[in-house]
Write a protein that holds these residues in place. Structure first.
Motif, PDB file in Angstrom:
ATOM      1  N   LEU A 379      36.287  38.210  41.153  1.00 44.28           N
ATOM      2  CA  LEU A 379      36.362  36.821  40.703  1.00 44.28           C
ATOM      3  C   LEU A 379      35.896  35.882  41.818  1.00 44.28           C
ATOM      4  N   PHE A 380      34.804  35.156  41.566  1.00 40.46           N
ATOM      5  CA  PHE A 380      34.267  34.225  42.540  1.00 40.46           C
ATOM      6  C   PHE A 380      34.732  32.791  42.300  1.00 40.46           C
ATOM      7  N   HIS A 381      34.870  32.462  41.031  1.00 40.78           N
ATOM      8  CA  HIS A 381      34.986  31.047  40.661  1.00 40.78           C
ATOM      9  C   HIS A 381      35.618  31.023  39.281  1.00 40.78           C
ATOM     10  N   GLU A 382      36.221  29.915  38.915  1.00 41.27           N
ATOM     11  CA  GLU A 382      36.811  29.796  37.576  1.00 41.27           C
ATOM     12  C   GLU A 382      35.801  30.100  36.480  1.00 41.27           C
ATOM     13  N   ASN A 383      34.520  29.893  36.761  1.00 42.36           N
ATOM     14  CA  ASN A 383      33.488  30.109  35.743  1.00 42.36           C
ATOM     15  C   ASN A 383      32.573  31.293  36.037  1.00 42.36           C
ATOM     16  N   VAL A 384      32.824  32.032  37.115  1.00 44.61           N
ATOM     17  CA  VAL A 384      31.923  33.122  37.502  1.00 44.61           C
ATOM     18  C   VAL A 384      32.713  34.333  37.985  1.00 44.61           C
ATOM     19  N   PHE A 385      32.374  35.502  37.444  1.00 48.84           N
ATOM     20  CA  PHE A 385      32.899  36.751  37.980  1.00 48.84           C
ATOM     21  C   PHE A 385      31.802  37.811  37.933  1.00 48.84           C
ATOM     22  N   ALA A 386      32.046  38.911  38.617  1.00 52.30           N
ATOM     23  CA  ALA A 386      31.087  40.019  38.637  1.00 52.30           C
ATOM     24  C   ALA A 386      31.804  41.312  38.300  1.00 52.30           C
ATOM     25  N   LEU A 387      31.047  42.265  37.811  1.00 58.60           N
ATOM     26  CA  LEU A 387      31.562  43.598  37.529  1.00 58.60           C
ATOM     27  C   LEU A 387      30.692  44.585  38.299  1.00 58.60           C
ATOM     28  N   LEU A 388      31.286  45.235  39.289  1.00 55.44           N
ATOM     29  CA  LEU A 388      30.581  46.223  40.095  1.00 55.44           C
ATOM     30  C   LEU A 388      30.752  47.597  39.443  1.00 55.44           C
ATOM     31  N   TRP A 389      29.660  48.120  38.886  1.00 54.65           N
ATOM     32  CA  TRP A 389      29.676  49.426  38.220  1.00 54.65           C
ATOM     33  C   TRP A 389      29.432  50.496  39.286  1.00 54.65           C
ATOM     34  N   LEU A 390      30.483  51.191  39.687  1.00 57.83           N
ATOM     35  CA  LEU A 390      30.370  52.111  40.810  1.00 57.83           C
ATOM     36  C   LEU A 390      29.415  53.264  40.516  1.00 57.83           C
ATOM     37  N   GLU A 391      29.546  53.873  39.356  1.00 54.86           N
ATOM     38  CA  GLU A 391      28.712  55.040  39.038  1.00 54.86           C
ATOM     39  C   GLU A 391      27.285  54.654  38.668  1.00 54.86           C
ATOM     40  N   LEU A 392      27.080  53.417  38.217  1.00 53.00           N
ATOM     41  CA  LEU A 392      25.743  52.975  37.814  1.00 53.00           C
ATOM     42  C   LEU A 392      24.982  52.309  38.961  1.00 53.00           C
ATOM     43  N   HIS A 393      25.655  52.108  40.094  1.00 57.13           N
ATOM     44  CA  HIS A 393      25.024  51.488  41.262  1.00 57.13           C
ATOM     45  C   HIS A 393      24.424  50.125  40.901  1.00 57.13           C
ATOM     46  N   SER A 394      25.184  49.334  40.168  1.00 57.74           N
ATOM     47  CA  SER A 394      24.693  48.014  39.785  1.00 57.74           C
ATOM     48  C   SER A 394      25.862  47.036  39.710  1.00 57.74           C
ATOM     49  N   ILE A 395      25.531  45.757  39.764  1.00 57.30           N
ATOM     50  CA  ILE A 395      26.546  44.719  39.636  1.00 57.30           C
ATOM     51  C   ILE A 395      26.078  43.705  38.593  1.00 57.30           C
ATOM     52  N   SER A 396      26.948  43.386  37.644  1.00 59.10           N
ATOM     53  CA  SER A 396      26.633  42.439  36.578  1.00 59.10           C
ATOM     54  C   SER A 396      27.342  41.120  36.854  1.00 59.10           C
ATOM     55  N   ILE A 397      26.621  40.030  36.665  1.00 59.01           N
ATOM     56  CA  ILE A 397      27.183  38.702  36.876  1.00 59.01           C
ATOM     57  C   ILE A 397      27.506  38.078  35.521  1.00 59.01           C
ATOM     58  N   PHE A 398      28.673  37.443  35.424  1.00 58.50           N
ATOM     59  CA  PHE A 398      29.101  36.783  34.195  1.00 58.50           C
ATOM     60  C   PHE A 398      29.378  35.313  34.497  1.00 58.50           C
ATOM     61  N   HIS A 399      28.865  34.449  33.623  1.00 59.93           N
ATOM     62  CA  HIS A 399      28.986  33.008  33.806  1.00 59.93           C
ATOM     63  C   HIS A 399      29.597  32.422  32.531  1.00 59.93           C
ATOM     64  N   ARG A 400      30.563  31.515  32.679  1.00 64.20           N
ATOM     65  CA  ARG A 400      31.256  30.952  31.520  1.00 64.20           C
ATOM     66  C   ARG A 400      30.299  30.177  30.616  1.00 64.20           C
ATOM     67  N   VAL A 401      30.476  30.358  29.318  1.00 59.16           N
ATOM     68  CA  VAL A 401      29.736  29.562  28.347  1.00 59.16           C
ATOM     69  C   VAL A 401      30.340  28.166  28.324  1.00 59.16           C
ATOM     70  N   CYS A 402      29.544  27.177  28.690  1.00 61.36           N
ATOM     71  CA  CYS A 402      30.055  25.820  28.829  1.00 61.36           C
ATOM     72  C   CYS A 402      29.760  24.945  27.599  1.00 61.36           C
ATOM     73  N   GLU A 403      28.971  25.467  26.668  1.00 64.13           N
ATOM     74  CA  GLU A 403      28.694  24.689  25.463  1.00 64.13           C
ATOM     75  C   GLU A 403      29.983  24.489  24.658  1.00 64.13           C
ATOM     76  N   PRO A 404      30.116  23.367  23.937  1.00 63.69           N
ATOM     77  CA  PRO A 404      31.323  23.106  23.137  1.00 63.69           C
ATOM     78  C   PRO A 404      31.321  23.925  21.847  1.00 63.69           C
ATOM     79  N   ILE A 405      31.697  25.191  21.970  1.00 62.88           N
ATOM     80  CA  ILE A 405      31.690  26.096  20.813  1.00 62.88           C
ATOM     81  C   ILE A 405      32.795  25.718  19.836  1.00 62.88           C
TER      82      ILE A 405
END
Length: 405
Positions: A379-405
């Motif tokens: 967890l980096f920020h209230e609107n940003v986190f990452a998922l480190l996939w250990l076996e896949l050797h990759s990291i995915s970034i997730f950003h909050r949807v800010c549109e008024p859904i």
């Protein structure tokens, strides 16, 4: 003795406004006094607000600015579809909101941004509208394609919390005579290709995935079911607020997940999916009782991270966790858009607020051989986190949807 029909019209209309809308229609048939009382706008204004949260501001823009007409002709037959929905399109799912806006009930589709710009806003496409005609009847229109509004049917689904959109003229959705031209134009839009840029249909794996997606989407173009999507509200004392996030999923591009708290875990369900892991599946699960505190040296390589056994990692109580700790992207880990997020936030992602053990769902094409693989939730920020996939050797970034859904 005094009869209810002897009450002043203002009092009678107040009492009638407490009745459900369908009951009001039947009450109007009882006698002339009841009929006249049910025509008073304040009765229907109250029902509009109680049943559909329809207030004075929503009334502006309608062909007939009458609460009674809007309620009886539009809200009562179609108000149940107002909300957030997930189209049932094979493995792909989707995100659709239906709101009262500008004198109509409008259905809008939100699509993930073009890969790999996770910080870009969602793409928006208008799907349909329901408004009053000049004669005072509900007019249901499909807005897909370049040929203007055309007739659309809204039908009940197979179960509660579902409905079906059936376009009466799906041929009007096409922009080109040739299917090949239609496919090329659609793929250009999906990848953000510039005019004149060549598309390698036979060799590029990402293009091939999009080609498959186009074929499946076309099967649902004229007739599609929608399932209610329940989004969680804000909570107190949690590491990150629940909600919708867009994140990187390798060759499948950016997808949307719904983050929510369940059974002392933080879980992310796919709102949009792909042929490997379809929509609605539990994409990530975070073990909030397994917090981690790692040094820079611990994170230099995946081997150094994996060498740290769980029982040797300091896991203090939540209240004793530091507010910040170092973050290093290990050598050899593929970064999906981290620099883009860092630039958007105008801050280097060299420290994180929290780190937890978790698992992510992986599978082969067709959701075969699915399994949960170890991950780190960062967890980096209230609107940003990452998922480190250990076996896949990759990291995915997730950003909050800010549109008024």
């Amino acid at each position: 003795m005094t009869s209810i029909t002897d009450l002043p019209p203002e009092l009678l209309s107040y009492l009638l406004s407490k009745l459900p809308g369908p009951t009001l229609s039947r009450v109007a048939l009882v006698c002339k006094q009841f009929y006249e009382a049910t025509k008073i706008e304040s009765v229907w204004q109250h029902r509009c607000k109680q049943d559909y949260s329809f207030i004075e501001e929503n009334l502006r823009g309608w062909m007939f600015e009458s609460y009674r007409i809007v309620y009886t002709k539009v809200l009562y037959p179609y108000g149940h579809i107002i909300g957030v929905w997930q189209p049932q399109i094979g493995p792909y799912g989707g995100l659709v909101t239906i709101k009262i806006l500008d004198g109509a009930i409008r259905g809008t589709q939100y699509l993930p941004p073009v890969d790999p710009k996770v910080c870009m806003p969602l793409r928006v496409k208008e799907l349909f509208q329901i408004q009053l005609s000049c004669e005072g009847y509900a007019q249901v229109e499909c807005l897909k394609g370049p040929n203007g509004p055309h007739k659309l049917q809204i039908l009940p689904g197979n179960s509660e919390g579902e409905f079906v959109l059936k376009c009466c003229k799906p041929e009007k959705h096409r922009y080109h005579e040739s299917r090949q031209e239609e496919l090329q134009e659609w793929i250009r839009e999906e990848i953000g290709a510039q005019d004149g840029e060549q598309l390698l249909f036979n060799y590029d794996h990402h293009i091939e995935l999009l080609r498959i997606k186009y074929i499946i989407l076309n099967q649902y173009d004229g007739n599609c079911a929608f399932q209610k999507l329940h989004l969680p509200g804000p909570l107190d004392n949690v590491p990150i607020q629940p909600g919708l996030f867009k994140g990187t999923y390798g060759g499948h591009g950016i997808e949307i997940i719904s983050l929510k708290y369940e059974e002392d875990k933080l879980r992310g369900y796919k709102v949009t999916g792909d042929p490997n892991v379809p929509a609605c599946q539990l994409s990530l699960e975070v073990h909030l009782d397994e917090a981690m505190v790692l040094t820079k040296d611990d994170q230099q390589t995946l081997a150094s991270i994996e060498a740290i056994e769980k029982e040797k990692v300091v896991v203090p109580q939540q209240k004793d966790l530091p507010n910040s700790q170092p973050f290093v992207n290990p050598v050899g880990v593929h970064d999906h858009g981290m620099a883009d997020v860092s630039a958007k936030l105008n801050m280097p992602l060299k420290r994180c607020k929290r780190r937890y053990y978790g698992t992510g769902l992986i599978a082969m094409h067709g959701f075969r051989n699915s399994s949960r693989t170890p991950c780190h939730f960062i967890l980096f920020h209230e609107n940003v986190f990452a998922l480190l996939w250990l076996e896949l050797h990759s990291i995915s970034i997730f950003h909050r949807v800010c549109e008024p859904i």
